[in-house]
Design an enzyme around this catalytic site. Sequence first.
Site, PDB file in Angstrom:
ATOM      1  CE  LYS A 260       1.226  -0.930   3.518  1.00  0.00           C
ATOM      2  NZ  LYS A 260       0.848  -2.355   3.516  1.00  0.00           N
TER       3      LYS A 260
ATOM      4  CG  HIS B 178      -0.256   0.856  -0.112  1.00  0.00           C
ATOM      5  ND1 HIS B 178       0.911   1.525   0.151  1.00  0.00           N
ATOM      6  CD2 HIS B 178       0.046  -0.467  -0.039  1.00  0.00           C
ATOM      7  CE1 HIS B 178       1.892   0.653   0.353  1.00  0.00           C
ATOM      8  NE2 HIS B 178       1.386  -0.569   0.247  1.00  0.00           N
TER       9      HIS B 178
END
Length: 220
Positions: free
Chosen positions: A102, A104
């Site tokens: 990911k 974020h």
Amino acid sequence: MNNLRQQFIAFSVSAGVLRFGEFTTKAGRLSPYFFNAGLFHDGATLAKLAQFYAQTLIDSGIEFDMLFGPAYKGITLASATAVALAGKGHNTSFAYNRKEAKDHGEGGTIVGAKLAGKVVIIDDVISAGTSVRESVDMIRAAGAEPCAVLIALDRMERSGKDGELSPSSAVQQVSQEFNIPVVSIGNLEDLFTYLNAAGADPEMAQYKDAVAAYRTRYGV
């Protein structure tokens, strides 16, 4: 049928997770039995399975600091085992990986506690050992130490094709390659003991003969 390993085999059979018949394995072999941990898919059976994992780990005497569950089955197994260990007075942290990083939130591929200290890898079975190798690489990259692998069932089966079978099983190869113990809740010998104990049942008798023949052909 009064020890933990035999209780686990009986539980797996009753839950429909360990089945007998004719099944084609990933290696293309016709196996008389099949174990699918993905079928531990309700709260009661998962909770009981986690108790087997936790008690087996405690009984092994292995010193560890945390658990790691490789995606995907290992995620549920590691988290459930952590809950069961806490219930037995052994509160420990756990982590798992995601397949894609990911960019974020917490980011990266590792979710949960920071990988540190001695880490036990929790999975269902070892076939080719791919997930274990990937897990070892991630754990070591984080500066932690993989100290053991804990699985549900060891098929005790040699890899390769007939006439070119390896001298050791996938479990033995993983243990030798990384110099760490691989602990199983149950194995093929336990399965055979279970079938012998149920030998008065004609249906079980046919499976016993089939498992014995399979063990002779592919077992270590």
